[in-house]
Design a protein around this motif. Sequence first.
Motif, PDB file in Angstrom:
ATOM      1  N   LYS A 128       0.853  -1.202   0.000  1.00 61.37           N
ATOM      2  CA  LYS A 128       0.000   0.000   0.000  1.00 61.37           C
ATOM      3  C   LYS A 128       0.884   1.246   0.000  1.00 61.37           C
ATOM      4  O   LYS A 128       1.806   1.365   0.811  1.00 61.37           O
ATOM      5  N   THR A 143      -2.157   0.575  11.461  1.00 63.75           N
ATOM      6  CA  THR A 143      -3.533   1.019  11.215  1.00 63.75           C
ATOM      7  C   THR A 143      -3.922   0.800   9.752  1.00 63.75           C
ATOM      8  O   THR A 143      -5.046   0.377   9.457  1.00 63.75           O
ATOM      9  N   ARG A 165      -7.011  -1.335   8.473  1.00 63.63           N
ATOM     10  CA  ARG A 165      -8.032  -0.765   7.572  1.00 63.63           C
ATOM     11  C   ARG A 165      -8.183  -1.599   6.304  1.00 63.63           C
ATOM     12  O   ARG A 165      -9.293  -1.775   5.813  1.00 63.63           O
ATOM     13  N   ASP A 199     -11.538  -3.735   4.953  1.00 64.61           N
ATOM     14  CA  ASP A 199     -12.077  -3.196   3.703  1.00 64.61           C
ATOM     15  C   ASP A 199     -12.384  -1.702   3.774  1.00 64.61           C
ATOM     16  O   ASP A 199     -13.178  -1.183   2.992  1.00 64.61           O
ATOM     17  N   ILE A 200     -11.748  -1.035   4.726  1.00 67.86           N
ATOM     18  CA  ILE A 200     -11.929   0.420   4.776  1.00 67.86           C
ATOM     19  C   ILE A 200     -11.021   1.055   3.722  1.00 67.86           C
ATOM     20  O   ILE A 200     -11.371   2.033   3.085  1.00 67.86           O
ATOM     21  N   LEU A 201      -9.850   0.461   3.547  1.00 69.76           N
ATOM     22  CA  LEU A 201      -8.948   0.856   2.462  1.00 69.76           C
ATOM     23  C   LEU A 201      -8.722  -0.356   1.566  1.00 69.76           C
ATOM     24  O   LEU A 201      -8.907  -1.493   2.004  1.00 69.76           O
ATOM     25  N   ARG A 202      -8.322  -0.109   0.351  1.00 65.03           N
ATOM     26  CA  ARG A 202      -8.003  -1.201  -0.571  1.00 65.03           C
ATOM     27  C   ARG A 202      -6.498  -1.266  -0.773  1.00 65.03           C
ATOM     28  O   ARG A 202      -5.845  -0.218  -0.907  1.00 65.03           O
ATOM     29  N   ASP A 260      -2.984  -1.825  -2.739  1.00 60.76           N
ATOM     30  CA  ASP A 260      -2.562  -1.590  -4.129  1.00 60.76           C
ATOM     31  C   ASP A 260      -2.207  -2.909  -4.799  1.00 60.76           C
ATOM     32  O   ASP A 260      -2.469  -3.118  -5.975  1.00 60.76           O
ATOM     33  N   HIS A 289     -19.964  -7.641   2.735  1.00 62.08           N
ATOM     34  CA  HIS A 289     -20.896  -7.120   3.742  1.00 62.08           C
ATOM     35  C   HIS A 289     -21.104  -8.143   4.848  1.00 62.08           C
ATOM     36  O   HIS A 289     -21.087  -7.821   6.036  1.00 62.08           O
ATOM     37  N   ASP A 335     -19.908  -7.925   8.858  1.00 65.39           N
ATOM     38  CA  ASP A 335     -20.870  -7.950   9.963  1.00 65.39           C
ATOM     39  C   ASP A 335     -20.414  -8.867  11.095  1.00 65.39           C
ATOM     40  O   ASP A 335     -20.918  -8.776  12.210  1.00 65.39           O
ATOM     41  N   TYR A 363     -14.559  -3.232  15.231  1.00 63.08           N
ATOM     42  CA  TYR A 363     -13.307  -2.485  15.172  1.00 63.08           C
ATOM     43  C   TYR A 363     -13.333  -1.315  16.154  1.00 63.08           C
ATOM     44  O   TYR A 363     -14.258  -0.509  16.147  1.00 63.08           O
ATOM     45  N   PRO A 412     -11.100   1.722  16.593  1.00 60.62           N
ATOM     46  CA  PRO A 412      -9.938   2.419  16.012  1.00 60.62           C
ATOM     47  C   PRO A 412      -9.134   3.142  17.089  1.00 60.62           C
ATOM     48  O   PRO A 412      -9.661   3.452  18.162  1.00 60.62           O
ATOM     49  N   GLU A 425      -7.953   6.161  16.777  1.00 56.71           N
ATOM     50  CA  GLU A 425      -8.531   7.501  16.863  1.00 56.71           C
ATOM     51  C   GLU A 425      -9.983   7.327  17.257  1.00 56.71           C
ATOM     52  O   GLU A 425     -10.840   7.036  16.433  1.00 56.71           O
TER      53      GLU A 425
END
Lengths: 303, 422
Positions: free
Chosen positions: A18, A50, A54, A58-61, A63, A76, A80, A84, A86, A88
């Motif tokens: 990433k 972090t 993520r 699947d909050i970020l993809r 590369d 989905h 479920d 998480y 986080p 922050e």
Amino acid sequence: MPDTLSSVGILEYCGVHKRFGQHTALEDVSLEVVPGEVFGLLGPNGAGKTTLIRIGLDILRADEGTVSLFGAPPSHASLDRTAYLPEERGVYRRAKVRELLAYLGKLKGLRRTTAAKAADHWLERVGLSRVADHRVESLSKGMTQKVQIAACLMTDPELCVLDEPFSGLDPVNVALVTDLIEERRTLGRTTVLSTHMMHQVEALCDRVALVHQGRLVVYGQLDEIRRRYSPNQVIVWTEMDLGALGVNATQHRTGGWRVELPASETAAGYLHELVRHGVLVDRYEPLVARMDEIFVSLVSEGP
Amino acid sequence: MRLKRIAAVARFEFLAVVKRWSYLLATFGLPLFLAAVSGTVLGVQTYFLTQRAEESSAFGLVDEAGVVDGSVFEDREGARVWINEGSEVVLYRDQETATRDLESGRLRALYVVHEDYLQSGEVRAIQSEKTPLLSMRGTTVEPLLRSLLRKSLLDGRLDEDVQKRIISPAVFVRARLGPEGAEVSDFDEALDLLMRTTIPLFLGVLLLTALLSASGYLVQTVATDKESKIVEVLLSSVTPEEILAGKLFGLGAAGLVQFAAWTSMVIFVALSASAALATMVTVPWLALAISPVLFVLGYLFLGSLMLATAALGANAAESQKLTMGWAMLAILPLMVLVILLEDPNGALGQVMTWIPFTSPLTVIIRLSVEPSGVAWWEIGGAIAVLAISTWLSIRIGARLFRVGFLLTGSRPSLAELWRQAR
């Protein structure tokens, strides 16, 4: 202790890369979290923990590389089954505690009545029933932290990712959260724990991964890693003067003798030798490296 | 997208807004406040004018030139008095007595027909220091005196009917074509003009205010999510598209309630005015009926664009600045309102009907001012264009929203936006 070799990973990363602009956040990271374990995700600030979490949720993809959650790409349905917390911390400060929990439960797919019941149950578990109808903004930092932990656990997720769950908590609440994580292990639930509190890692984690500058530098069973990075030394408690017996020993602060073993010698073998030579051993302990020592040593060395 | 999750987000956002004092005040308090203020102002003015009217309505007249026809004056309590249209004119033989009465406050003003009036036409209007400002020009006495002087000058020199026409050359009977082409007469032109411009303006401003208010809530909620760091918690449960849809629907519902409350007030005012003034006030029923559709579509169109751009801001202030451009585009019809009111179905009105940013407000204004000039296909077409644009803006908005929502803490570069949105 889970069987790490035969189990199917609940969360698996394979060759994940990433980048953010020119900055490489993760480089060829491969690891898996197996069912029922408490997995420690360690690393200095900015190491890429972090980002790794993520991507797993699947909050970020990524590369490059693949991620699987419950044996398939994140979906989905699989999300479920996760929760998480986080690093922050985020809450709607003007919302009431019970309403916030019920809302977050519904976002995870709980029905309205189930979410309301779960909210009440978990507020009781973390000792916050009395503030259920208070606004979040009226709570202390520690209480807010417990609200968020309750929000994470209220759906009884199969995989729970907790990023620094102990920060801001007093010793009583640290013990409470520790118990909750232990309870999850007993119930066969999986927890990923990202923390800088190494004694908590030693107390809770079955396996760990240490990420530094986007790369995986250590990964495996906690005990095995500690042994791997331990000096080949033992501490021997005896009434006898080991120095006088010609052993290369120095006094240890605990009152025993610290003995540096030859590279070819094992702790068990050396104990056998001591007994064979008539040394009356009261207590005997191989020196095992602490996680904070391993952490500092690896991070100082660089990847 | 999962409808239940969208519904959960929508419900939460709706309740979060409608429970706020600021929302309740704006939605229900503002109309009541405006009604109370306008009622009070009207009441105070009416009371003030009534009091003034009761003080004195008598004017003095001194005829130095000897031209005034004295036959219209009657003897009353030792004075020569002419009463016409609520004004009382007292004819004095000498200026000294008249000036005394003016000083004492018995007269509101004194008119002296100068002795060389026939040459100069001079009639001196004298006020005392006690006379209220506008007291002379605010009455009908001067037109009456003009008529009296004309009549006096013409008396015996022309036929009576010619005299009348010289005194009053034209009595305008106003009429205009109604919606079915039938001629409608007997209405107050000033009131009609007022109602025909005020109601469209009011309705348009309300639609725009409700649109911008609901969009403002959207910007605020995105900024709150980003600033409160709850974004990651939400994204671990629902997709950015579900959050966008939930926020759009939840806050749109709050905006619709607000718009409905305000529109009800407009209808109430229009109906009350119609009944109270017993005159033909055009209530723009078609515009009112179609306004919820235009509000919903306009809101979804503008809202999705605003949500997407607001998500690109690092904080509330930045989000607000980023979304200002959309608001300016929506306000455009108000900037050219004079043209729209004057020529609602002209080129500008027709073009703006087809632009999704301006169509809700333009259609409302056109339908309110001149409904007969708007073809059904124009309304249908405007709604269709708006619906298609809304669908597109939601699609594009959702992608931008995802990127903006994820990149917390800093504003992404255009290159990063392009890379992530693909």
